[in-house]
Design an enzyme around this catalytic site. Sequence first.
Site, mmCIF file in Angstrom:
data_model
loop_
_atom_site.group_PDB
_atom_site.id
_atom_site.type_symbol
_atom_site.label_atom_id
_atom_site.label_comp_id
_atom_site.label_asym_id
_atom_site.label_seq_id
_atom_site.Cartn_x
_atom_site.Cartn_y
_atom_site.Cartn_z
ATOM 1 N N LYS A 196 12.071 4.980 7.490
ATOM 2 C CA LYS A 196 12.294 3.535 7.560
ATOM 3 C C LYS A 196 12.735 3.073 6.175
ATOM 4 O O LYS A 196 11.908 2.804 5.302
ATOM 5 C CB LYS A 196 11.035 2.775 7.975
ATOM 6 C CG LYS A 196 11.309 1.296 8.257
ATOM 7 C CD LYS A 196 10.044 0.488 8.416
ATOM 8 C CE LYS A 196 9.561 -0.045 7.093
ATOM 9 N NZ LYS A 196 10.498 -1.043 6.470
ATOM 10 N N GLU A 269 3.885 6.301 -4.017
ATOM 11 C CA GLU A 269 4.282 5.796 -5.337
ATOM 12 C C GLU A 269 4.241 4.280 -5.257
ATOM 13 O O GLU A 269 4.986 3.664 -4.505
ATOM 14 C CB GLU A 269 5.670 6.255 -5.754
ATOM 15 C CG GLU A 269 5.928 5.877 -7.210
ATOM 16 C CD GLU A 269 7.385 5.917 -7.617
ATOM 17 O OE1 GLU A 269 7.970 4.827 -7.801
ATOM 18 O OE2 GLU A 269 7.926 7.026 -7.742
ATOM 19 N N CYS A 303 10.601 1.067 -10.747
ATOM 20 C CA CYS A 303 9.160 1.327 -10.817
ATOM 21 C C CYS A 303 8.726 1.849 -12.178
ATOM 22 O O CYS A 303 7.604 1.584 -12.615
ATOM 23 C CB CYS A 303 8.768 2.340 -9.744
ATOM 24 S SG CYS A 303 9.077 1.793 -8.057
ATOM 25 N N GLU A 401 2.642 -6.974 -12.281
ATOM 26 C CA GLU A 401 4.001 -6.433 -12.316
ATOM 27 C C GLU A 401 4.998 -7.531 -11.966
ATOM 28 O O GLU A 401 4.867 -8.204 -10.944
ATOM 29 C CB GLU A 401 4.128 -5.277 -11.333
ATOM 30 C CG GLU A 401 5.478 -4.586 -11.352
ATOM 31 C CD GLU A 401 5.549 -3.430 -10.384
ATOM 32 O OE1 GLU A 401 6.259 -2.452 -10.668
ATOM 33 O OE2 GLU A 401 4.893 -3.502 -9.320
#
Length: 532
Positions: A196, A269, A303, A401
């Site tokens: 996906k 992750e 990331c 973040e």
Amino acid sequence: MVTDHATRPTAAAGLSLPASITPALLKHLAARVSASPGAARVTTTAPYTGMPLADLPVSTPADVEDAFARARIAQKAWAATSLSQRRKILLRFHDLVLARQDEVLNLMQAENGKTRRDAFLEVTDIAITSRYYARNAAKYLEPKRRRGAIPVLTHTTELRHPKGVVAVVSPWNYPLSMAAGDAIPALIAGNAVIQKPDTQTALTALWALDLMTEAGLPAGVWQMVIGRGSSIGGALMAGADYMMFTGSTASGRRIARDAGERLIGASLELGGKNAMIVLDDADIDKAADGAVAACFPSAGQLCVSIERLYVAESIRDRFVEAFVARTQRLKIGAAFDYSVDVGSLTTPSQLETVTAHVEDAVAKGATVLAGGKARPDLGPLFYEPTILTDVTPDMTLHAQETFGPVVSIYPYRDVEEAIELANSTPYGLNASVWSGNGARGRAVAARLHAGTVNVNEAFAAAWGSIDAPMGGMGDSGLGRRHGADGILKYTEAQTVAHQRVQGFYPPARISPEAWAALLTGALKAMKAAGLR
């Protein structure tokens, strides 16, 4: 007449899609989505312009179940295919990606908004990944002799079997690296993959599937489904023999919980708040260049990019001057070539997050050294590369973040303080250390709570070292990509032990007491001989 930003024409308004992105191509790629005839449709938009881009069918939970059913049939034949044949397909895919890179560079830029330079790094990444696992899969997957329980008498072999059908959920920020890069080792290990991709950047993932099919991958072995996680995530989890997920920490926790309930493995992750430390002996010009490369690729939507920058007080002013000057020279814009340095954010929600974080920090006393504002004159989702100082713990972006082109600079007095500050986060994905002394830089790196640490480099050195594991500690996730970990996680280990002549129980002619004494003596002798 002066108009507001909402109605003022933008620099990207007249930007046309490259000629390679034709209606026929878009229709062809959309047809690769596993969805029922007459499925609902979703339209994506181009970040550069805000104009409609792709019209894609939406998969339902029933479509996902059907995809898994087809995958289970295809996987049995695929697992029975020789490893030699599987590696040939990967090497053909490698060649096709390089030969037709302009197609995917255009697609990535059109649906993600990143620069061509940043998109090209994904092409190189997938070429490296394909070649690495094609060349090294046999080393990881072939049967291995292991030391038996009783020397000579126990013949022990470790076998590796594919998990079965792997579910891969990939994000929008690196649509080729995260889609194909996670599928490649799963496929060569003999698994089927149901993937996906994020809807916003699904075209790139579908292009990779199309090329892998052209390279010889049998039908049904790799399939794509499109839809919201809230709609089809449950069906993906229910059908998967292993889950590979890249995304937010909150979503990762839910997936880990659900995988635990099903007793299947998961590799996750997740988020990061990555730190860069500039030591007092660093080359300031090189460190400033490195900071630009660390903070602003893909408009900070990476990331492993840096959002916290710790600089020794003794060199802080000189470093800041050099870093700000370089940042202000960056060219921001939309172009399907290599003429710009910083591209667009990808989604309106990401622009909202970046804007909110910066505005909150400024309202609470942060100082803007560069950037600090959106650029609607360039396009709907552009935001300037931004450097902040005087950031305090009460500001949202201090610990959360941002995932945009924003970095905060903090001074430190000594190395111990720098390490403590860099480690003062529940995340632990990536870090960077800059020093004029490599040994000193590596010593500091070894003390940082991060899955990868780069010395005198931003993130590419560790990421590109594909023979070594890559992944996060703490709230940044579980499991690893790359190297042995990156393929063995998609396999089940099986031990086959063949016992010859005599086992652990005494033969009829020897009493249990005598047998125990004999084995005790043998164990002592083995230790004395240095045997493990």
